[in-house]
Design a protein around this motif. Structure first.
Motif, mmCIF file in Angstrom:
data_model
loop_
_atom_site.group_PDB
_atom_site.id
_atom_site.type_symbol
_atom_site.label_atom_id
_atom_site.label_comp_id
_atom_site.label_asym_id
_atom_site.label_seq_id
_atom_site.Cartn_x
_atom_site.Cartn_y
_atom_site.Cartn_z
ATOM 1 N N GLY A 205 3.326 3.173 8.400
ATOM 2 C CA GLY A 205 4.070 2.256 9.252
ATOM 3 C C GLY A 205 4.789 1.182 8.460
ATOM 4 N N ALA A 206 5.541 0.390 9.202
ATOM 5 C CA ALA A 206 6.328 -0.677 8.586
ATOM 6 C C ALA A 206 5.471 -1.911 8.333
ATOM 7 N N VAL A 207 5.768 -2.585 7.241
ATOM 8 C CA VAL A 207 5.084 -3.844 6.936
ATOM 9 C C VAL A 207 5.224 -4.810 8.106
ATOM 10 N N GLU A 208 6.426 -4.841 8.698
ATOM 11 C CA GLU A 208 6.690 -5.774 9.794
ATOM 12 C C GLU A 208 5.855 -5.488 11.042
ATOM 13 N N ASP A 209 5.299 -4.293 11.125
ATOM 14 C CA ASP A 209 4.461 -3.953 12.282
ATOM 15 C C ASP A 209 3.087 -4.621 12.220
ATOM 16 N N CYS B 288 -20.908 -4.890 1.700
ATOM 17 C CA CYS B 288 -19.572 -4.488 1.261
ATOM 18 C C CYS B 288 -19.039 -3.389 2.175
ATOM 19 N N THR B 289 -17.775 -3.469 2.505
ATOM 20 C CA THR B 289 -17.119 -2.398 3.239
ATOM 21 C C THR B 289 -16.104 -1.730 2.315
ATOM 22 N N GLY B 290 -15.746 -0.508 2.639
ATOM 23 C CA GLY B 290 -14.889 0.254 1.741
ATOM 24 C C GLY B 290 -13.475 -0.278 1.637
ATOM 25 N N VAL B 291 -12.988 -0.358 0.406
ATOM 26 C CA VAL B 291 -11.606 -0.764 0.147
ATOM 27 C C VAL B 291 -10.749 0.502 0.082
ATOM 28 N N ILE B 292 -9.620 0.488 0.778
ATOM 29 C CA ILE B 292 -8.726 1.629 0.819
ATOM 30 C C ILE B 292 -7.506 1.342 -0.060
ATOM 31 N N PRO B 293 -7.119 2.282 -0.925
ATOM 32 C CA PRO B 293 -5.910 2.060 -1.732
ATOM 33 C C PRO B 293 -4.695 1.885 -0.821
ATOM 34 N N VAL B 294 -3.924 0.834 -1.063
ATOM 35 C CA VAL B 294 -2.765 0.544 -0.215
ATOM 36 C C VAL B 294 -1.652 -0.033 -1.072
ATOM 37 N N ARG B 295 -0.420 0.270 -0.687
ATOM 38 C CA ARG B 295 0.727 -0.332 -1.360
ATOM 39 C C ARG B 295 1.858 -0.470 -0.353
ATOM 40 N N ALA B 296 2.704 -1.452 -0.588
ATOM 41 C CA ALA B 296 3.880 -1.664 0.249
ATOM 42 C C ALA B 296 5.108 -1.387 -0.609
ATOM 43 N N GLU B 297 5.981 -0.525 -0.081
ATOM 44 C CA GLU B 297 7.156 -0.124 -0.829
ATOM 45 C C GLU B 297 8.346 -0.037 0.111
ATOM 46 N N ARG B 298 9.407 -0.751 -0.193
ATOM 47 C CA ARG B 298 10.622 -0.752 0.624
ATOM 48 C C ARG B 298 10.315 -0.964 2.101
ATOM 49 N N GLY B 299 9.402 -1.908 2.376
ATOM 50 C CA GLY B 299 9.110 -2.270 3.751
ATOM 51 C C GLY B 299 8.158 -1.345 4.470
ATOM 52 N N ARG B 300 7.619 -0.350 3.780
ATOM 53 C CA ARG B 300 6.688 0.596 4.387
ATOM 54 C C ARG B 300 5.315 0.481 3.728
ATOM 55 N N ILE B 301 4.283 0.715 4.515
ATOM 56 C CA ILE B 301 2.910 0.665 4.020
ATOM 57 C C ILE B 301 2.434 2.088 3.760
ATOM 58 N N HIS B 302 1.835 2.276 2.600
ATOM 59 C CA HIS B 302 1.301 3.585 2.237
ATOM 60 C C HIS B 302 -0.177 3.443 1.896
#
Ligand code: FES
Length: 115
Positions: free
Chosen positions: A13-17, A90-104
């Protein structure tokens, strides 16, 4: 059917969401993932389960780089998933990155994403 490798990323989804100081939930077959956006615009992702008694962290209050669980007010660090202060867990950390306004999110953590 798309074949993913564990090193792939999926657009969720979009970062703005994701509202500033808020969160959105990504449903997967392996459980819900909470994607957070801090007041500074930083993106984090954690399993949507508090390490205390599985409270929905996505419904907590986001502040600095932490979230306060809505059930009993434990504060969870968004970068490490660790409880802060005197609380332990502790809860699980999920790999995440934001690129060109989209979240992956990292595919390895998303096996069986359903929505
Ligand atoms: S379930 Fe989160 S503080 Fe208790």
């Amino acid at each position: 059917m798309t074949a993913y490798t564990p090193h792939d990323w999926i657009d969720v989804g979009a970062v703005e969401d994701v509202p500033l100081r808020g969160a959105r939930v990504v449903h997967t077959a392996s459980g819900d993932i909470a994607v957070f956006r801090t007041g500074e615009g930083k993106i984090f992702a954690l399993r949507d389960r508090c390490p205390h008694k599985n409270g929905p962290l996505s419904q907590g209050i986001v502040h600095d780089d932490g979230v306060t669980c809505p059930l009993h007010n434990w504060v969870i660090d968004l970068a490490t998933g660790q409880a802060r202060g005197a609380d332990v867990g502790c809860t699980g950390v999920i790999p995440v990155r934001a690129e060109r306004g989209r979240i992956h999110l990292g595919v390895a953590a998303l096996a069986g994403r359903v929505a």
